[in-house]
Design an enzyme around this catalytic site. Structure first.
Site, mmCIF file in Angstrom:
data_model
loop_
_atom_site.group_PDB
_atom_site.id
_atom_site.type_symbol
_atom_site.label_atom_id
_atom_site.label_comp_id
_atom_site.label_asym_id
_atom_site.label_seq_id
_atom_site.Cartn_x
_atom_site.Cartn_y
_atom_site.Cartn_z
ATOM 1 N N HIS A 191 0.743 -1.302 0.146
ATOM 2 C CA HIS A 191 -0.318 0.072 0.153
ATOM 3 C C HIS A 191 0.624 1.115 0.218
ATOM 4 C CE1 HIS A 191 -3.984 -1.597 0.093
ATOM 5 N NE2 HIS A 191 -3.630 -2.084 0.693
ATOM 6 N N ARG A 298 -8.519 -9.787 -10.316
ATOM 7 C CA ARG A 298 -8.332 -10.577 -8.438
ATOM 8 C C ARG A 298 -9.429 -10.549 -8.414
ATOM 9 N NH1 ARG A 298 -3.636 -6.948 -8.733
ATOM 10 N NH2 ARG A 298 -1.627 -7.117 -8.762
ATOM 11 N N ARG A 334 -10.087 -13.254 -13.237
ATOM 12 C CA ARG A 334 -9.187 -14.275 -13.064
ATOM 13 C C ARG A 334 -9.877 -15.151 -11.878
ATOM 14 N NH1 ARG A 334 -3.535 -14.032 -10.087
ATOM 15 N NH2 ARG A 334 -4.463 -12.860 -8.242
ATOM 16 N N GLU A 433 1.372 -20.053 -14.942
ATOM 17 C CA GLU A 433 2.269 -19.916 -13.841
ATOM 18 C C GLU A 433 3.385 -21.680 -12.982
ATOM 19 O OE1 GLU A 433 -0.233 -17.958 -11.166
ATOM 20 O OE2 GLU A 433 -2.280 -19.027 -11.858
ATOM 21 N N ASN A 456 5.271 -13.856 -11.686
ATOM 22 C CA ASN A 456 5.186 -14.163 -10.141
ATOM 23 C C ASN A 456 5.440 -15.225 -9.556
ATOM 24 O OD1 ASN A 456 5.664 -11.466 -10.114
ATOM 25 N ND2 ASN A 456 3.566 -11.649 -9.431
ATOM 26 N N ASP A 457 4.770 -15.996 -9.471
ATOM 27 C CA ASP A 457 4.771 -17.532 -9.515
ATOM 28 C C ASP A 457 5.530 -18.502 -10.528
ATOM 29 O OD1 ASP A 457 3.034 -17.651 -7.117
ATOM 30 O OD2 ASP A 457 1.268 -17.589 -8.065
ATOM 31 N N ARG A 467 9.997 -16.633 -3.050
ATOM 32 C CA ARG A 467 10.159 -14.775 -4.133
ATOM 33 C C ARG A 467 10.238 -14.010 -2.757
ATOM 34 N NH1 ARG A 467 5.221 -12.222 -5.943
ATOM 35 N NH2 ARG A 467 3.940 -13.796 -5.676
ATOM 36 N N CYS A 504 0.800 -11.096 -17.458
ATOM 37 C CA CYS A 504 0.313 -10.582 -16.363
ATOM 38 C C CYS A 504 1.148 -10.052 -14.991
ATOM 39 C CB CYS A 504 -1.165 -10.218 -15.654
ATOM 40 S SG CYS A 504 -1.773 -12.418 -15.561
#
Length: 573
Positions: A191, A298, A334, A433, A456-457, A467, A504
């Site tokens: 944030h 998301r 998603r 992913e 990312n994954d 990570r 993404c």
């Protein structure tokens, strides 16, 4: 003598000002045993209520500086302070163990924060641990009668230096005086990072040791473009970065002219630059930043921000709001990505030793088709108001994908009993992913309209490296030549089988990765809304045919990340 430090570039821009060390008051306490547990819990209730009133006032004061999404952080903090589960655990701790209010609040909030921090496959949820810590710090300050720092009182140019910046910290910052932010902890999706970008304050997070390296009042340079912090810069360095800051502001003014421009390369190839969003309200910023659509909605936050399983109508209203908000541009949703690492109080899930490889996401949906169909029906209904695409997460095999598609067809048929034809134009895709899915991309592409590569994954699973674990963070290598080869294979497989290739993950908005992905022919780049105009500007300067050749050279000749970086830098000039 100047000292250089490196961190994660979280908010673009360059700031030069003296350091302002943001140090919390001493919130330590003595552990005591209490007899009057009712009175002790009453202290907790009062501290929480005082915190709620304080946050309400901070939110009111920040209305002129922050947008609806950022102000919503305070509602989230108030919700945490009002959470009956948290309060119940604190009360039980006091009554059962006769602990003091301070110890009970500390124990329970720490447990909640640790649970969120352990969600290493979901950076967004992992970084919500900072929200719980922020709330706990505020409540503890009221219990102990200590005053938190008044950031709103800063009235001269400074660079804020802190171990960690909380949302309520950033909300009190006046960008007229706060010229930069540097923290030990944090990531681009925290944030604090998001608010820094909203306020256009240059920021660097995750520097690890800035608080022990700088003294209050020392001059600093914050380069939020490259993640560089300079302590005690020379006069020549100050002049150099003043010129860079001026050039960047001029460049940002040029970017603003591209809001309505097409996303096109130097050689005329058209692409799509989309926004990643977490709530329907985020579409407002996506539109302001010129997004070609939403590449990742998301949807799990509809579940995680609720105290009950959201009904079909509740979900429909949320999806409809997002679709309408994008004014006819496509929205990719998603499907529910929750699991043992993201527990829902109202939906008990089994405890697992390794929830990131366990019962989660599409695996839950396939196991509980009625739950899945509720979401799918809501999405089909929302498609009446604009283009909707549905994306399945964590698909490993063709069999899983076919089963998910079959359940979608059932849900669509149920809606079409009353709305014939509705949902026939909904596109179906899947996340790439899982390494096996990436390797089997040619077969999977025959089954879908599009892929979206969740880097990312995919990086985490490909390198067998968590990570969220600092000890192995060096293995987060999107530019590793072997990984680039895997990404290229996925994109090529999609195109050879008539499917669109999107991305993404964080890599989609990475300036070093962009030319390589364009050379590979990636169709859609979905990223934080604040990165869209910068990416569109850079895209206009790149020739896809030229970079296609460079990609082949890299994969054939480069062996390390450093070699790839050097190659890309040499070609970008």
């Amino acid at each position: 003598m100047a000292k250089d430090m490196k961190g994660i570039a979280a908010s673009d821009g360059i700031g030069i000002a003296p350091a302002y060390l943001l140090v919390d008051p001493d919130l330590s306490y003595d552990k005591v045993k209490v007899d009057d547990t009712a009175a002790e819990y009453a202290r907790v209730k009062k501290a929480f209520q005082d915190s709620i009133e304080e946050l309400t006032q901070i939110k009111e004061n920040a209305k002129d500086r922050l947008g609806e999404e950022e102000l919503g952080v305070f509602d989230a903090h108030i919700a945490i302070l009002s959470d009956p589960e948290m309060l119940g655990q604190i009360k039980d701790n006091i009554e059962n163990n006769h602990t003091g209010a301070e110890e009970a609040v500390d124990k329970v909030t720490t447990a909640f924060a640790d649970m969120l921090a352990a969600m290493t496959d979901n950076a967004y949820m992992q970084e919500r641990a900072a929200d719980v810590k922020d709330v706990a710090k505020r409540a503890m300050s009221h219990l102990l009668g200590k005053q938190l720092l008044n950031i709103a009182g800063i009235n001269s140019p400074v660079v804020i230096v802190a171990h960690e910046i909380t949302p309520s910290d950033t909300s009190q910052m006046d960008a007229k005086f706060v010229k930069g932010i540097v923290t030990d902890l944090g990531g681009r999706t925290s944030h604090a990072a998001i608010m820094s970008r909203t306020l256009r304050i240059p920021a660097i997070v995750g520097s690890n040791e800035i608080t022990t390296s700088v003294e209050h009042g020392q001059m600093m340079i914050v380069d939020g473009l490259n993640g560089d912090a300079i302590i005690d810069p020379s006069d020549d360095q100050v002049k150099e970065y003043e010129a860079k800051a001026e050039a960047f502001e001029a460049e940002r003014a040029e970017w603003a002219k591209l809001v309505d421009a097409p996303s096109v390369s130097k050689d005329g190839k058209e692409f799509e630059i989309a926004a990643n969003i977490g709530t329907p309200d985020d579409t407002e910023d996506a539109v302001k930043q010129g997004a070609d659509g939403v590449g990742l909605f998301r949807s799990e936050f509809l579940y995680m921000d609720n105290d009950h399983m959201p009904s079909e109508d509740e979900q429909f209203e949320a999806y409809k709001k997002a679709v309408v908000g994008m004014n006819g541009k496509p929205v990719v949703v998603r499907t529910m990505d929750i699991g043992g690492d993201k527990p829902l109080d109202y939906m008990p899930l089994p405890k697992e030793e390794n929830p990131f490889l366990g019962y989660r996401a599409i695996r839950i949906c396939l196991d509980r088709p009625e739950l899945f169909k509720t979401q799918l029906r809501a999405l089909v209904r929302a498609s009446e108001f604009g283009p909707v695409s549905i994306m399945f997460p964590m698909i490993a095999t063709v069999a899983e994908l076919r089963q998910a598609k079959a359940i979608f067809e059932e849900a669509k048929a149920e809606v079409q009993k009353d709305h014939p034809g509705l949902g026939d134009d909904v596109k179906i895709g899947m996340m790439i992913e899982i390494p096996l899915a990436a390797l089997n991309a040619a077969q999977l592409a025959k089954e879908v309209d599009f892929f979206s590569i969740g880097t990312n994954d995919l990086i985490q699973y490909s390198f067998a490296a968590d990570r969220g674990n600092e000890a192995v963070s060096y293995l987060y290598q999107p530019l590793n030549p072997a990984f680039l080869s895997l990404v290229k294979h996925v994109i090529t497989s999609a195109h050879e089988n008539g499917a669109k290739a999107a991305m993404c993950g964080e890599m989609a908005g990475d300036e070093m990765a962009l030319p390589l992905l364009m050379g590979m022919g990636l169709d859609e780049y979905s990223m934080s809304a604040t990165s869209i105009l910068r990416t569109r500007s850079m895209m206009k300067k790149l020739d896809t045919k030229e970079w296609a050749g460079y990609v082949d050279e890299i994969i054939a000749n480069c062996a390390t990340v450093e070699e790839v970086q050097d190659f890309v830098k040499s070609k970008l000039g």
